[in-house]
Scaffold this motif. Structure first.
Motif, PDB file in Angstrom:
ATOM      1  N   LEU A 179      -9.797 -39.787  54.376  1.00 55.28           N
ATOM      2  CA  LEU A 179      -9.376 -40.338  53.031  1.00 55.28           C
ATOM      3  C   LEU A 179      -8.961 -41.741  53.223  1.00 55.28           C
ATOM      4  O   LEU A 179      -8.426 -42.370  54.226  1.00 55.28           O
ATOM      5  N   THR A 187     -12.832 -40.822  43.510  1.00 58.36           N
ATOM      6  CA  THR A 187     -12.137 -39.989  42.544  1.00 58.36           C
ATOM      7  C   THR A 187     -10.584 -40.859  42.133  1.00 58.36           C
ATOM      8  O   THR A 187     -10.053 -41.650  42.732  1.00 58.36           O
ATOM      9  N   GLY A 241      -7.478 -32.679  49.869  1.00 56.95           N
ATOM     10  CA  GLY A 241      -8.746 -32.507  49.305  1.00 56.95           C
ATOM     11  C   GLY A 241      -8.941 -31.701  48.178  1.00 56.95           C
ATOM     12  O   GLY A 241      -8.074 -30.832  48.037  1.00 56.95           O
ATOM     13  N   ARG A 267     -13.893 -39.482  51.808  1.00 54.83           N
ATOM     14  CA  ARG A 267     -13.366 -39.441  50.561  1.00 54.83           C
ATOM     15  C   ARG A 267     -12.691 -40.937  50.053  1.00 54.83           C
ATOM     16  O   ARG A 267     -11.942 -41.370  50.722  1.00 54.83           O
TER      17      ARG A 267
END
Length: 238
Positions: free
Chosen positions: A39, A182, A234, A152
């Motif tokens: 991440l 995101t 996640g 991510r």
């Protein structure tokens, strides 16, 4: 040709075809060597006029305690690569955004403790102003260009206000999300009781996005801990 030899030749031929197809197939998702970290996380910290000195201190203390917690350390250790990268930005109006913690890789408990200490001792470094969520997102999304390669990409926005400076926020949100980012929100409801609904409609977006409300700044510490654990672990975790 004897039957046994013909069988061996056919078996070798079939094995060769299977190997060739195997080499052409993509690697399975989630391999540890696909990315440097699980991440890349941008923490976007509100420093607008509505955030007084006490409320700013509460945010930084909450972040510091969260990274030093066992829950966050366990979440990092559960990842495929067991590493995340974090940077932090202070922001207010459309002309005020500043990196206060550069990209930092967290790969164990000691790293998490050190980052927690940094947050707890990071002063306010930005001029107060209006609330430009649109420019906070624009600035934050640009930082991924310098981040370690990550499976991510997440922007974590904490605020108690709506966008009142700079461009409209919804089109900016859409452009950022189109870059596979995101956007999650932690909304502090002390001034706008429906701020979480506003965030869901105008700010949050991308795969697995979510918004966590906190009734006031006293509830910030618990909310940011829950939010970080969910972001690090996640999508699919509540």
């Amino acid at each position: 040709m004897p039957a046994g030899r013909r069988f061996r030749n056919v078996a070798c031929w079939l094995a060769g075809i299977a190997l060739s197809f195997g080499l052409l197939l993509p690697l399975p998702a989630g391999r540890a060597d696909d990315y440097d970290v699980d991440l890349a996380l941008v923490l976007a910290i509100d420093c607008s006029f509505s955030v007084d000195a006490h409320e700013f201190a509460v945010q930084m203390r909450g972040l510091g305690q969260a990274f030093r917690s066992d829950a966050v350390k366990r979440a990092i250790a559960q990842g495929v690569r067991q590493r995340i990268a974090v940077t932090a930005v202070q922001w207010s109006d459309d002309r005020n955004q500043k990196i206060v913690v550069p990209w930092t890789v967290i790969s164990g408990a000691a790293d998490a403790d050190e980052l927690g200490q940094i947050f707890m001792h990071t002063p306010r470094q930005l001029t107060e102003g209006g609330t430009s969520l649109s420019m906070a997102l624009t600035f934050s999304s640009a930082l991924f260009a310098a981040a370690p390669s990550a499976e991510r990409l997440v922007i974590d926005v904490s605020t108690d206000g709506r966008n009142n400076s700079g461009p409209p926020v919804s089109p900016v949100r859409d452009r950022v999300v189109a870059q596979r980012v995101t956007i999650n929100g932690l909304t502090i409801l002390n001034e706008w009781p429906t701020l979480n609904t506003y965030f869901e409609s105008n700010v949050a977006g991308g795969p697995g996005h979510f918004v966590i409300p906190a009734n006031d700044y006293d509830a910030y510490g618990e909310a940011i801990l829950r939010k970080l654990v969910r972001e690090i672990t996640g999508p699919g975790i509540t």
